[in-house]
Scaffold this motif. Sequence first.
Motif, PDB file in Angstrom:
ATOM      1  N   ALA A 202     -28.441 -35.489  43.936  1.00  0.00           N
ATOM      2  CA  ALA A 202     -29.942 -35.552  43.583  1.00  0.00           C
ATOM      3  C   ALA A 202     -30.689 -34.576  44.219  1.00  0.00           C
ATOM      4  O   ALA A 202     -31.434 -33.912  43.835  1.00  0.00           O
ATOM      5  N   CYS A 203     -30.714 -34.582  45.766  1.00  0.00           N
ATOM      6  CA  CYS A 203     -31.378 -33.424  46.539  1.00  0.00           C
ATOM      7  C   CYS A 203     -31.187 -32.207  46.080  1.00  0.00           C
ATOM      8  O   CYS A 203     -31.941 -31.286  46.595  1.00  0.00           O
ATOM      9  N   ARG A 204     -29.979 -31.929  46.229  1.00  0.00           N
ATOM     10  CA  ARG A 204     -29.779 -30.189  45.830  1.00  0.00           C
ATOM     11  C   ARG A 204     -29.937 -29.907  44.522  1.00  0.00           C
ATOM     12  O   ARG A 204     -30.144 -28.816  43.995  1.00  0.00           O
ATOM     13  N   ASP A 205     -30.137 -31.143  43.393  1.00  0.00           N
ATOM     14  CA  ASP A 205     -30.498 -30.500  41.869  1.00  0.00           C
ATOM     15  C   ASP A 205     -31.932 -30.626  41.651  1.00  0.00           C
ATOM     16  O   ASP A 205     -32.379 -30.066  40.758  1.00  0.00           O
TER      17      ASP A 205
ATOM     18  N   LEU B 291     -32.504 -42.265  44.119  1.00  0.00           N
ATOM     19  CA  LEU B 291     -33.144 -41.310  44.075  1.00  0.00           C
ATOM     20  C   LEU B 291     -32.844 -40.207  42.848  1.00  0.00           C
ATOM     21  O   LEU B 291     -33.613 -39.586  42.384  1.00  0.00           O
ATOM     22  N   GLY B 292     -31.794 -40.540  42.279  1.00  0.00           N
ATOM     23  CA  GLY B 292     -31.109 -39.704  41.413  1.00  0.00           C
ATOM     24  C   GLY B 292     -31.427 -40.166  39.891  1.00  0.00           C
ATOM     25  O   GLY B 292     -30.996 -39.726  38.971  1.00  0.00           O
ATOM     26  N   ARG B 293     -31.989 -41.084  39.905  1.00  0.00           N
ATOM     27  CA  ARG B 293     -32.363 -41.863  38.656  1.00  0.00           C
ATOM     28  C   ARG B 293     -32.671 -41.045  37.457  1.00  0.00           C
ATOM     29  O   ARG B 293     -32.610 -41.330  36.217  1.00  0.00           O
TER      30      ARG B 293
ATOM     31  N   ASP C 295      -1.191 -38.137  48.640  1.00  0.00           N
ATOM     32  CA  ASP C 295      -0.673 -37.029  47.841  1.00  0.00           C
ATOM     33  C   ASP C 295      -1.256 -37.404  46.253  1.00  0.00           C
ATOM     34  O   ASP C 295      -0.925 -38.523  45.833  1.00  0.00           O
ATOM     35  N   GLY C 296      -2.035 -36.722  45.967  1.00  0.00           N
ATOM     36  CA  GLY C 296      -2.704 -36.897  44.526  1.00  0.00           C
ATOM     37  C   GLY C 296      -4.249 -36.302  44.472  1.00  0.00           C
ATOM     38  O   GLY C 296      -4.331 -35.030  44.986  1.00  0.00           O
ATOM     39  N   LEU C 297      -5.113 -37.093  43.937  1.00  0.00           N
ATOM     40  CA  LEU C 297      -6.374 -36.362  43.476  1.00  0.00           C
ATOM     41  C   LEU C 297      -7.493 -37.264  44.072  1.00  0.00           C
ATOM     42  O   LEU C 297      -7.183 -38.612  43.666  1.00  0.00           O
ATOM     43  N   VAL C 298      -8.253 -36.856  44.628  1.00  0.00           N
ATOM     44  CA  VAL C 298      -9.576 -37.486  45.293  1.00  0.00           C
ATOM     45  C   VAL C 298     -10.488 -37.370  44.206  1.00  0.00           C
ATOM     46  O   VAL C 298     -10.865 -36.383  43.583  1.00  0.00           O
ATOM     47  N   GLY C 299     -11.332 -38.490  43.882  1.00  0.00           N
ATOM     48  CA  GLY C 299     -12.537 -38.471  42.796  1.00  0.00           C
ATOM     49  C   GLY C 299     -13.611 -39.191  43.580  1.00  0.00           C
ATOM     50  O   GLY C 299     -13.306 -40.373  43.939  1.00  0.00           O
ATOM     51  N   ASP C 300     -14.654 -38.530  43.828  1.00  0.00           N
ATOM     52  CA  ASP C 300     -15.645 -39.334  44.493  1.00  0.00           C
ATOM     53  C   ASP C 300     -16.905 -39.393  43.700  1.00  0.00           C
ATOM     54  O   ASP C 300     -17.693 -38.539  43.306  1.00  0.00           O
ATOM     55  N   LEU C 301     -17.103 -40.563  43.234  1.00  0.00           N
ATOM     56  CA  LEU C 301     -18.219 -40.794  42.166  1.00  0.00           C
ATOM     57  C   LEU C 301     -19.249 -41.224  42.990  1.00  0.00           C
ATOM     58  O   LEU C 301     -19.360 -42.557  43.385  1.00  0.00           O
ATOM     59  N   GLY C 302     -20.627 -40.587  42.784  1.00  0.00           N
ATOM     60  CA  GLY C 302     -21.849 -40.987  43.439  1.00  0.00           C
ATOM     61  C   GLY C 302     -22.752 -41.527  42.425  1.00  0.00           C
ATOM     62  O   GLY C 302     -22.134 -41.683  41.143  1.00  0.00           O
ATOM     63  N   GLY C 303     -24.010 -41.357  42.687  1.00  0.00           N
ATOM     64  CA  GLY C 303     -24.963 -41.469  41.589  1.00  0.00           C
ATOM     65  C   GLY C 303     -25.330 -40.240  40.842  1.00  0.00           C
ATOM     66  O   GLY C 303     -25.575 -40.623  39.562  1.00  0.00           O
ATOM     67  N   GLY C 304     -25.219 -39.326  41.379  1.00  0.00           N
ATOM     68  CA  GLY C 304     -25.516 -38.016  40.957  1.00  0.00           C
ATOM     69  C   GLY C 304     -24.342 -37.040  40.394  1.00  0.00           C
ATOM     70  O   GLY C 304     -24.582 -36.143  39.613  1.00  0.00           O
ATOM     71  N   SER C 305     -23.222 -37.267  40.805  1.00  0.00           N
ATOM     72  CA  SER C 305     -22.074 -36.187  40.472  1.00  0.00           C
ATOM     73  C   SER C 305     -20.665 -37.180  40.925  1.00  0.00           C
ATOM     74  O   SER C 305     -20.669 -38.085  41.494  1.00  0.00           O
TER      75      SER C 305
ATOM     76  N   SER D 129     -27.320 -40.093  45.966  1.00  0.00           N
ATOM     77  CA  SER D 129     -27.969 -40.174  44.776  1.00  0.00           C
ATOM     78  C   SER D 129     -28.523 -41.508  44.288  1.00  0.00           C
ATOM     79  O   SER D 129     -29.675 -41.812  43.779  1.00  0.00           O
ATOM     80  N   ASN D 130     -27.760 -42.721  44.796  1.00  0.00           N
ATOM     81  CA  ASN D 130     -28.128 -43.862  44.505  1.00  0.00           C
ATOM     82  C   ASN D 130     -28.389 -44.596  45.859  1.00  0.00           C
ATOM     83  O   ASN D 130     -29.471 -45.380  45.739  1.00  0.00           O
TER      84      ASN D 130
END
Length: 501
Positions: free
Chosen positions: A90-93, A46-48, A136-146, A19-20
Amino acid sequence: MIKRARKRESSVAVIDIGSNSVRLVVYRSLARSLVTVFNEKALCGLGREVQSTGLLAPDAVAKALTALRRFRALIRVMKVGQVHAIATAACRDAKNGAEFIGNAERICGVEIEILTGQREAKLSALGVISGVHKPDGLVGDLGGGSLELIGVHGNRVGTGITLPLGSLALQDESQKSLKRAARIVQSALTGSVPLKAGRDRNFYAVGGTWRALARLHIMQSGYQLKVMHGYTIPAADALAFARRLRRLVAAGTLADIETIAEARRPLLVYAALVLEHIILVAKPKAIVFSTYGVREGLLYAMLPAPERAKDGLICAAQTLNELLSRSARHAEELIGWTDRFVRVAKLRETEEDRRLRHAACLMSDVGWRVHPDHRGEQTLNLITNGNFGDVNHQGRAFMALSVFYRYAGFSEQNEPPASVRALVTPAMDERARLLGAAFRVAHLISAAMPGVLPATHFASKGRKLTLVFEHRLVDLVADRVGSRFKQLAKLAGRSGSIVRR
């Protein structure tokens, strides 16, 4: 007799339409430990405007398609064997996302997979699994769109969710109001099921804007290594940093901002805002930054199960051994030789100590081409900053110190940098000295050639250690070998001697 040329491994590329950013990464081959041979991104945004208009911005589309034309030309020039292409939020939304993907596929010449939110979360988790030892834990993937959130434990992956909290999406939805953005984030994260499982565990931060935050933290804290992967901040410190960064950005007084790509700078405050609320809700013990994410997860998922089960650090060390050592087989023999020494000397080792020792053995000869006066410092730099995963910063420092001591010895004039020693405990530094001393004995005996070390063995009686040479190797024994072995035995708390048989 003419030897057949070794079959060339097929390179593999991933085109990642985010998205970015739009990125091309080419790897030497599809393997457990990926070796990057080319990496280029274009920050297209792209997701701007997707949240406010429902569309990919026309100028962003034009910029992205231009980047893809270059990427396709590079793929041809590099004769890449396999090409995979993915697109994210961005492309899926966007309402014109399918039209853009059709044009992109015609340019790239490959089918582009538009990832669902759940699949994106799973691939991010697999990327972390491929690059972090027993996460062991939580994955957080921060992109431009989600923002994707998903739990990991060892090689097991939970059920992921996706939220419209990407930096560009948040900037767009809030109309650049931080107060409004804070309300959006708080509303989206409150009650999140994955976050509830993050308490007192690690939070693995994936994504370019969070990596930019890590870069700033490294710069401002004066941390010893500039390696992003595995960089870890206690959650309380990360929370304070995120809050301070938001204030400084608002005031326009953030130091070291020039180290961040200009297109990412406006997004830092939104990434900090999301991280702040994640820490408040999930209450993790630490934030661990991972450079391994969706692309690496995509390729990791393609590996056969036996390959996925391999230790990524050992695979990376084996690759360096094959590329840089005088004899790859000698390094493998060195593993067995130090195994025997540890057993006979009755040294205590954890499972992690053992894997780090084995990896260090594989990298113990990688500096032989360097001028003798600089082998210690050059290999120290190579290993501490190596582009490989499955090891934390403390482990990197231990391996680097072990090989440094192998080359530099133990004189006061050749001490390693205090900045690297500060990364390990005193006990780990002592183990690194001991392993370095073992390397000094082994390489002096064998000249790093295979077939020699298996013809020697260790014996122990009381507090005395003995290195026994088979009769065919007796001419390799010399005073220098004896003195180095005595030094090794002394570091193990024993006396030492050489025996010929």
